[in-house]
Design an enzyme around this catalytic site. Structure first.
Site, mmCIF file in Angstrom:
data_model
loop_
_atom_site.group_PDB
_atom_site.id
_atom_site.type_symbol
_atom_site.label_atom_id
_atom_site.label_comp_id
_atom_site.label_asym_id
_atom_site.label_seq_id
_atom_site.Cartn_x
_atom_site.Cartn_y
_atom_site.Cartn_z
ATOM 1 N N HIS A 314 0.833 -1.216 0.000
ATOM 2 C CA HIS A 314 0.000 0.000 0.000
ATOM 3 C C HIS A 314 0.862 1.260 0.000
ATOM 4 O O HIS A 314 1.847 1.368 0.702
ATOM 5 C CB HIS A 314 -1.047 -0.001 1.108
ATOM 6 C CG HIS A 314 -0.560 0.115 2.513
ATOM 7 N ND1 HIS A 314 -0.269 1.327 3.100
ATOM 8 C CD2 HIS A 314 -0.336 -0.815 3.464
ATOM 9 C CE1 HIS A 314 0.103 1.134 4.344
ATOM 10 N NE2 HIS A 314 0.089 -0.166 4.607
ATOM 11 N N ASP A 326 6.182 0.983 6.587
ATOM 12 C CA ASP A 326 4.736 0.821 6.433
ATOM 13 C C ASP A 326 4.217 1.915 5.508
ATOM 14 O O ASP A 326 3.875 2.986 5.964
ATOM 15 C CB ASP A 326 4.059 0.885 7.807
ATOM 16 C CG ASP A 326 2.588 0.556 7.742
ATOM 17 O OD1 ASP A 326 2.127 0.053 6.712
ATOM 18 O OD2 ASP A 326 1.889 0.808 8.753
ATOM 19 N N GLU A 360 -4.946 2.189 2.605
ATOM 20 C CA GLU A 360 -5.033 1.050 3.537
ATOM 21 C C GLU A 360 -5.195 1.538 4.967
ATOM 22 O O GLU A 360 -5.931 0.959 5.749
ATOM 23 C CB GLU A 360 -3.771 0.184 3.418
ATOM 24 C CG GLU A 360 -3.855 -1.138 4.186
ATOM 25 C CD GLU A 360 -3.490 -1.043 5.661
ATOM 26 O OE1 GLU A 360 -3.852 -1.953 6.424
ATOM 27 O OE2 GLU A 360 -2.851 -0.060 6.077
ATOM 28 N N ASP A 388 2.871 -6.255 3.676
ATOM 29 C CA ASP A 388 2.574 -5.108 4.549
ATOM 30 C C ASP A 388 2.998 -5.405 5.989
ATOM 31 O O ASP A 388 2.277 -5.106 6.916
ATOM 32 C CB ASP A 388 1.068 -4.785 4.469
ATOM 33 C CG ASP A 388 0.712 -3.531 5.246
ATOM 34 O OD1 ASP A 388 1.621 -2.735 5.549
ATOM 35 O OD2 ASP A 388 -0.484 -3.358 5.566
ATOM 36 N N HIS A 459 3.745 3.243 12.454
ATOM 37 C CA HIS A 459 2.797 4.313 12.828
ATOM 38 C C HIS A 459 3.417 5.357 13.760
ATOM 39 O O HIS A 459 2.693 6.088 14.422
ATOM 40 C CB HIS A 459 1.514 3.759 13.461
ATOM 41 C CG HIS A 459 0.700 2.899 12.533
ATOM 42 N ND1 HIS A 459 -0.578 2.465 12.841
ATOM 43 C CD2 HIS A 459 0.967 2.380 11.316
ATOM 44 C CE1 HIS A 459 -1.044 1.733 11.853
ATOM 45 N NE2 HIS A 459 -0.129 1.653 10.912
HETATM 46 ZN ZN LIG Z 1 0.635 -1.010 6.463
#
Ligand SMILES: [Zn+2]
Length: 496
Positions: A314, A326, A360, A388, A459
């Site tokens: 993604h 990510d 995503e 991912d 994140h």
């Molecule tokens: Zn991800």
């Protein structure tokens, strides 16, 4: 970790042995086919899965992938030159244009498929404890936090309320409305670092992430004015982890944020000593949905161009870091599959379709839109792969689908074993963007990746290029290239 790997390797060896017996078995040998049926109930006792030429080409792809820095250069561009790519942002659009251009440069037939995406923009995010036991007059304690994706804002001047600490949903319910009304609920549910250290980072994440998705609405139903969670991940150094929250229809939307591990410990230590009040300011905005795109590049199949094998990652990322692990890494290793097939001048029988999915992280609009718009061609979707889980050393392949799929991948696992990635394991769901296709019957695959450290950065502001080891990224590229090409050339249908 070692014990886990040893067990998996043993399973891989067993699988390989049974397949070898299957290939060698004569029809009159009754004992051996019985054994094969236990793991591989295919109609023929000796179906050819891959031609000798394909198997030789898989090894060429493996060697070429290990020697290539193409994927690293791609993720470096996405994270360093473009940066954070939250849906609806200018960087997300730049990334769409960039990947489309790179796929065209590989000679793929490229299409942008339109997706309407949420456009949430982070604002200010500050918090402090303004009342707590033992406080020196006129002082406060700073709390480091970050708004959850999709969070609504506090009033313009912020809000001040007492913090009530709960470990989980049960503890929240036991408090009841009286003790929650008008307060800030803090879910202090820890990410299990020990589980992650054993190589089960995904499971540790899964246990804790329900408080991020469902915690704010659960707190709002009891009258809370805001909800905080303990960051879902293993980061130290006072880094908060963002991620989407999921407001329920039947609850008020209250501001929601994740505090760092260190600040979670601070609040949890002070609260039993007496009342703790927090001032919280969050100023995110939800703008109108924006136009964006899934980027799709086809390397046409020579015999069955209508049948597609998706290899994907993604393209959107959270806004705090630069989206390297990510999921710039996942997009880069998906592009690598097409790059290497082109570089070696190979001709897949089915089409290899590279997809860089949009959205995503905070809506899954890309994956959902693709599955609904391509529902009529679902029978021609032979398989879908998504990466991912970062860029850590891969151990093998996760499979979501029929049990018989494992035997189909036996010879592929044997090739991958040479680069340390021969495991084949089942999971119910292996990729968020390809899962809508799995629900329509398309076999889904992803990489089993080292998850011990992934959730330390995921994140957070520390999801940056330096977290990627070029060698481990190249190993991930091996699996995508080998698996995508093997599926494109498989001599048998995949059970579905
Ligand atoms: Zn991800």
């Amino acid at each position: 970790m070692l014990r886990l790997v040893a067990g998996h390797l043993f399973g891989g060896v067993l699988l390989f042995v049974s397949l070898s017996l299957g290939e060698a078995a004569s029809p009159r040998d009754s004992a051996v086919p019985e054994k094969i049926e236990a793991t591989s109930p295919s109609p023929s006792p000796t179906p050819q899965l891959y031609s000798a030429q394909t198997l030789a080409e898989l090894k060429q792809l493996q060697q070429a992938a290990l020697a290539s820095d193409y994927a690293y250069r791609q993720v470096a561009h996405l994270s360093n030159n473009i940066g954070a790519r939250l849906s609806g942002s200018a960087q997300a659009q730049k990334a769409v244009d960039y990947v489309a251009g790179e796929l065209k440069a590989l000679g793929l037939a490229v299409q942008l498929e339109k997706v309407m995406v949420p456009h949430w923009v982070r604002g200010e995010e500050t918090a402090a404890l303004v009342q707590f036991p033992g406080q020196a007059p006129g002082t406060s304690q700073k709390i480091v936090l970050t708004a959850l994706g999709g969070s609504v804002a506090t009033p313009r001047e912020g809000l001040t309320a007492e913090v009530v600490v709960v470990r989980d949903f049960d503890e929240l319910q036991s408090l009841g409305k009286e003790k929650v009304q008008g307060r800030i609920v803090f879910f202090n549910y820890p990410y299990d670092r020990r589980m992650a250290a054993e190589g089960r980072g995904g499971e540790a994440y899964g246990e804790a992430v329900v408080y991020r998705s469902d915690g704010p609405s659960a707190a709002a139903r009891l009258g809370a004015v805001a909800a905080l969670i303990r960051s879902v991940g293993g980061a130290a150094c006072r880094l908060p982890h963002t991620g989407a929250t999921d407001y329920a229809q039947n609850a008020a939307k209250i501001p929601a944020a994740a505090v760092t591990d260190e600040d979670a410990e601070l609040i949890a230590a002070l609260a039993p000593q007496g009342p703790v009040k927090m001032h919280l300011l969050l100023t995110p905005q939800e703008l109108p949905d924006a136009v964006s795109y899934n980027v799709i590049g086809d390397l046409k199949g020579s015999e069955h161009p209508e049948q597609v094998v998706i290899v994907s990652g993604h393209l959107d990322s959270w806004d705090l870091g630069t989206g390297a692990i990510d999921d710039g890494a996942g997009v880069a290793v998906a592009m690598q599959a097409a790059n290497l097939v082109r570089q070696l001048g190979l001709h897949p029988r089915r089409t290899i379709r590279v997809i860089a999915w949009m959205n995503e992280e905070n809506g899954l609009r890309g994956g959902k839109t693709y599955a609904s718009e391509h529902a009529k061609q679902v029978a021609d979707h032979f398989a879908a792969i998504e990466t991912d889980g970062g860029a850590g050393h891969p151990l093998g392949i996760y499979i979501a689908g029929k049990r018989e799929l494992k035997a189909r991948l036996g010879p592929v696992a044997k090739v991958l074993q040479a680069s340390g990635a021969g495991l084949l394991e089942f999971r119910d769901e292996v990729g968020a963007d390809i899962n809508p296709l799995a629900k329509l019957g398309v076999p889904n695959f992803s990489l089993i990746q080292d998850s011990r450290f992934y959730f330390d950065y995921h994140h957070t502001a520390a999801d940056t290029l330096d977290k990627i080891d070029p060698k481990e990224l190249a190993e991930n590229g091996v699996i995508n290239a080998v698996l995508a090409y093997a599926l494109a050339n498989l001599e048998q249908p995949l059970p579905r």
